[in-house]
Design an enzyme around this catalytic site. Structure first.
Site, short mmCIF file in Angstrom:
data_model
loop_
_atom_site.label_atom_id
_atom_site.label_comp_id
_atom_site.label_asym_id
_atom_site.label_seq_id
_atom_site.Cartn_x
_atom_site.Cartn_y
_atom_site.Cartn_z
N LYS B 45 2.36 39.47 42.34
CA LYS B 45 1.36 40.21 42.23
C LYS B 45 0.38 39.87 43.01
O LYS B 45 0.11 38.65 43.99
CB LYS B 45 0.73 39.61 41.03
CG LYS B 45 -0.52 39.22 39.77
CD LYS B 45 0.28 40.27 38.68
CE LYS B 45 -1.35 39.89 37.39
NZ LYS B 45 -1.26 41.20 37.29
N CYS B 144 -5.66 49.28 43.07
CA CYS B 144 -5.74 49.45 41.44
C CYS B 144 -7.00 49.35 40.78
O CYS B 144 -7.90 50.24 41.47
CB CYS B 144 -6.28 47.44 41.71
SG CYS B 144 -6.34 46.52 40.24
N LYS B 183 0.78 50.96 48.91
CA LYS B 183 0.82 51.34 47.57
C LYS B 183 -0.52 51.93 46.96
O LYS B 183 -1.30 51.88 47.42
CB LYS B 183 0.75 50.38 46.48
CG LYS B 183 0.90 50.42 44.93
CD LYS B 183 1.55 49.35 44.32
CE LYS B 183 1.84 49.79 42.95
NZ LYS B 183 2.31 48.60 42.21
#
Lengths: 443, 403
Positions: B45, B144, B183
């Site tokens: 995480k 995110c 990412k």
């Protein structure tokens, strides 16, 4: 869940398959309904220990091949047990989806996988043989075949002794072919011979010699002869032992027993087990106008599974309860009826079920042209020659390894459990195979 | 024998499946348990530095489910969440990475990192500590969607700005020698340019994609966005099966950058996994499917993918990797002369009439129904759009046939 059968009025007219075919789309939709519970309670209900969650999950993504290998790992009679297992009493009984709507049709999903495998010739693959003829199996029913199959999976080629002309045991001879078509069962048990197991069609007369000759012996010779009613008139024409009738209908043409008999008028079946209801549905298909199953106790005590009973009742089979057969009545050597004494329920007996107590002076007759006796079987005989310790039924075995009191001699199936399910026999055979393989390969 | 083994950024993995940076990798113990179940690797995480406060709200996960019938279970096909990065900070994670590295030396363990856009020192510190702890690689979270640490740009705000993303990639590249994965978010106009720029800046691989920014729904009584936190909501991250087509497109767009890809976004079954591989992915990251069904799906993913390899006659996933890429072409390159029309298998047709309704009201009025509801195709009218096949509830009942 009950199988997807053809409607009763269609199926009762024929000895052809009573099950409707299943489609991939149905299987995927049904598999998708599965909740994938954490602890998979269904698996705890499976006697063979099939990884149900894994095979159902594989079906969700149309991976029939994976589903097949998952089931075969624990139970090589995939389609067979999909059809004849009492799932409602086992895996499906514990399904969590029951609380939502209805249990997942696990049995039917397994049947779909098994029948697809046979249709598309998905054969099991076995490793190269590592050891030959060190293990003898006595009895070619589900337990013996399972032992041969799983031994072969461990690289061991066994010798399988079967006294009859065909292997397959009770499922082959005794389960009506409209519930379990011969070619389907034949294909699944055929994998054993295809894998190389030697099937020797001879009756074993000297078990001791066999035990000495082989490093391990697995006894799976099933139950003894059928019980008779012990009432006058059992030899009349038109009186059948259920096992004999079922075998004739299943295999008569193959074993030169001849074509199935023609029935007419009313048939009375005495008994309350699954065989009684199998015989009743066979009697309908042989031409009986009416079939009555007469049982000694009440419906609560009846050993036949509710869904199996339902299958017969749907077809019009009638139930008469609390009737004790006293005589089979005949005229000119032919049966014309059965004389019963009425009973009421007394105290529980050794089986835990309430005992039927005859009611004084209460007699009645049911007129009929055929009588079928389905009163169970005597315990198996023959194994005493090996002087094994006895258990509740047959020789006593270690439940993990199926080994008897004599090292190297194993036993399983109906012989040791007094007559249970095919899936139980498969589980026994597999357990024995595992123990035997471990011993041989460790040495 | 075919194998699922893959080589990724200098490591050999037992299978291509990694847990994505998400709730299934909340703690070190959870990752260890997943490794025990057979996962080849995991991405932690996202790790923040100690100085960054992370305060989650409740509830923070919502979903969209098939309406289904009354007797059916509720079936999630997409999640939306407004959960922030890890509430555990760098100290916890660096210690944990070292422990996992010691206990599971053969697993691919990636440290997901996040800091503010301008905080060079923070990025460098996080990356160096992760490398020192023994991470197989670092994954920069440029994606995110909640912008979780205002007022400064983080997450997707970085991934949506090529200049910022390139700058951070260079900082980290210069600071560590371990492989560097970026990412990405698909909430940008063009991933081709971005991925090529980041490859030049030193990214060794890409993860396509993070969750997609959405408003998952609105509560009709309280007028609050969902999930509702005391009557108010926020833009959340969309994940699960619904995300897969977007992730597949992103994977195909990033492939020309010439860096290995970790496919991510709605991978639920082995079939999904195979699609990502065919579009160029080397490893596959999974989150939502595990949120729904637990770590054990790894066996299903592996078994299914392995039997697909067998079906394809392939020995390794490398043999199939990117096989679909050259078939993704501009519309003008499609063969407009290949005319096809619908056909119906009346054996499997259930006479539901769905094809006829669709063709009547959204097509070419080419499907007629007989009195007994048996449908038939008027080939002169059928334009071959394929709508009827999509609405037909029976698999393989309606197919397109060449004319």
């Amino acid at each position: 869940m009950a199988g997807k059968h053809h409607p009763p009025e269609v199926r009762r007219a024929t000895l052809a398959d009573a099950f409707a075919p299943l489609k991939l789309q149905w299987a995927v939709a049904e598999a998708t309904r599965c909740l994938m519970c954490d602890d998979a309670p269904c698996q705890k209900g499976c006697v063979a220990g099939v990884d149900i969650k894994k095979f159902v999950r594989a079906l969700r993504t149309r991976n029939v091949r994976l589903a097949l290998s998952v089931i075969r790992e624990a139970n090589f009679l995939v389609a067979t047990c999909g059809r004849i297992c009492p799932q409602a009493e086992l895996c499906e009984k514990r399904c969590s989806a029951t609380g939502l709507a209805k249990p997942i049709a696990i049995g039917e999903l397994q049947r779909f996988v098994g029948e697809t495998a046979i249709r598309e010739r998905m054969r099991p693959t076995f490793p190269p043989p590592r050891s030959e003829a060190q293990v003898a199996i006595v009895g070619g029913g589900p337990a013996g075949l399972a032992a041969a199959y799983y031994l072969r999976g461990a690289g061991i080629v066994a010798d399988l002794y079967e006294r009859r002309a065909r292997v397959g045991g009770v499922p082959m001879a005794g389960i009506p072919r409209f519930r379990l078509p011969r070619d389907l069962l034949g294909a699944e048990i055929g994998f054993v011979a295809e894998g190389g197991a030697r099937v020797i069609h001879e009756a074993v007369t000297d078990l001791g010699a066999l035990a000495d000759r082989y490093r391990a012996l697995f006894l799976a010779c099933g139950l003894g002869a059928p019980r008779e009613a012990g009432v006058p008139g059992e030899r009349l024409a038109g009186v059948w032992i259920a096992d004999t009738l079922l075998e004739l209908v299943n295999l008569g043409e193959d074993t030169r027993g001849g074509a199935p008999p023609r029935f007419s008028g009313r048939t009375v079946v005495c008994g309350g087990g699954n065989t009684a209801f199998d015989a009743a549905t066979v009697a309908l298909r042989l031409g009986s106008d009416e079939v009555v199953v007469a049982y000694r106790r009440s419906e609560v005590e009846m050993p036949a599974w509710p869904l199996h009973r339902g299958f017969a009742v749907e077809e019009g089979v009638q139930l008469r309860l609390l009737l004790l057969p006293r005589e089979i009545q005949g005229e000119e050597g032919r049966v014309v009826g059965v004389g019963f004494q009425r009973a009421e329920l007394g105290e529980p007996d050794a089986s835990g079920r309430r005992h039927p107590r005859p009611v004084d002076g209460a007699f009645e007759s049911i007129a009929c042209r055929q009588v079928v006796l389905a009163l169970g079987n005597h315990p198996s005989a023959g194994w005493e020659a090996l002087s094994l310790e006895a258990g509740a039924s047959g020789p006593r075995v270690d439940p993990e390894t199926m080994e008897t009191s004599r090292p190297g001699v194993f036993a399983g199936g109906d012989l040791v459990n007094g007559g249970a399910t095919v899936v139980q026999a498969v589980a026994d055979g597999r357990r024995a195979a595992r123990a035997i393989a471990q011993r041989i390969l460790d040495e | 024998m075919p194998t699922l083994q893959v080589d990724f950024l200098g490591s050999t993995l037992r299978n291509p499946f990694l847990l994505a940076s998400a709730p299934p990798t909340n703690t070190v113990e959870m990752i260890a348990r997943a490794f025990d179940r057979g996962w080849a690797g995991a991405v932690t995480k996202t790790i923040p530095l100690e100085k960054v406060p992370v305060r989650n709200v409740t509830p923070r996960i919502h979903s969209i489910a098939f309406a289904g019938f009354a007797e059916e279970a509720r079936r999630v096909y997409a999640f939306g969440n407004i959960e922030l990065v890890s509430e555990k900070h760098a100290d916890y994670w660096m210690d944990g990475i070292a422990r996992l590295r010691r206990d599971y030396p053969d697993r691919f363990l990636m440290a997901s990192l996040m800091a503010e856009a301008a905080a060079e020192g923070d990025w460098v510190e996080l990356a160096r500590r992760a490398e020192a702890a023994g991470a197989s690689a670092v994954e920069l979270n440029f994606s995110c969607p909640h912008g979780g640490m205002p007022p400064h740009a983080v997450g997707a705000a970085i991934g949506q700005d090529t200049a910022i993303a390139r700058r951070i990639t260079r900082w980290v590249r210069a600071a560590v020698r371990c492989p560097l994965v970026v990412k990405l978010t698909a909430a940008v106009s063009d991933l081709r340019t971005l991925s090529q720029a980041l490859a030049l800046a030193g990214a060794d691989a890409f993860c396509t994609i993070n969750s997609f920014p959405v408003i998952l729904g609105v509560d009709l009584k309280t007028h609050s966005p969902l999930p509702s936190v005391a009557g108010r909501g926020n833009v959340g991250g969309y994940t699960g099966r619904a995300l897969k087509p977007i992730a597949l497109r992103a994977t195909a767009e990033v492939a020309p950058a010439g860096r290995p890809i970790s496919g991510c976004g709605g991978i639920t079954t082995w079939e999904d996994a195979a699609e990502f591989v065919l579009l160029g992915a080397t490893t596959l990251q999974v989150c939502s499917a595990v949120m729904l069904e637990g770590y054990d799906i790894i066996t299903d993913l592996c078994d299914g993918l392995l039997s697909y390899l067998e079906d394809q006659g392939a020995e390794r996933l490398d043999d199939l990797r990117g096989r679909a890429l050259h078939n993704v072409v501009p519309h003008a390159s499609l063969d407009a002369t290949a005319r096809r029309k619908s056909s119906i298998d009346l054996e499997t047709c259930t006479r539901c009439g769905k094809c006829a309704i669709a063709c009547r009201d959204a097509g070419y009025q080419a499907i007629n129904e007989a009195a007994d509801r048996t449908p038939s195709i008027d080939e002169d009218k059928c334009d071959g759009c394929g709508l009827c096949i999509q609405v037909c509830p029976v698999w393989d009942c309606m197919v397109m046939r060449a004319v």
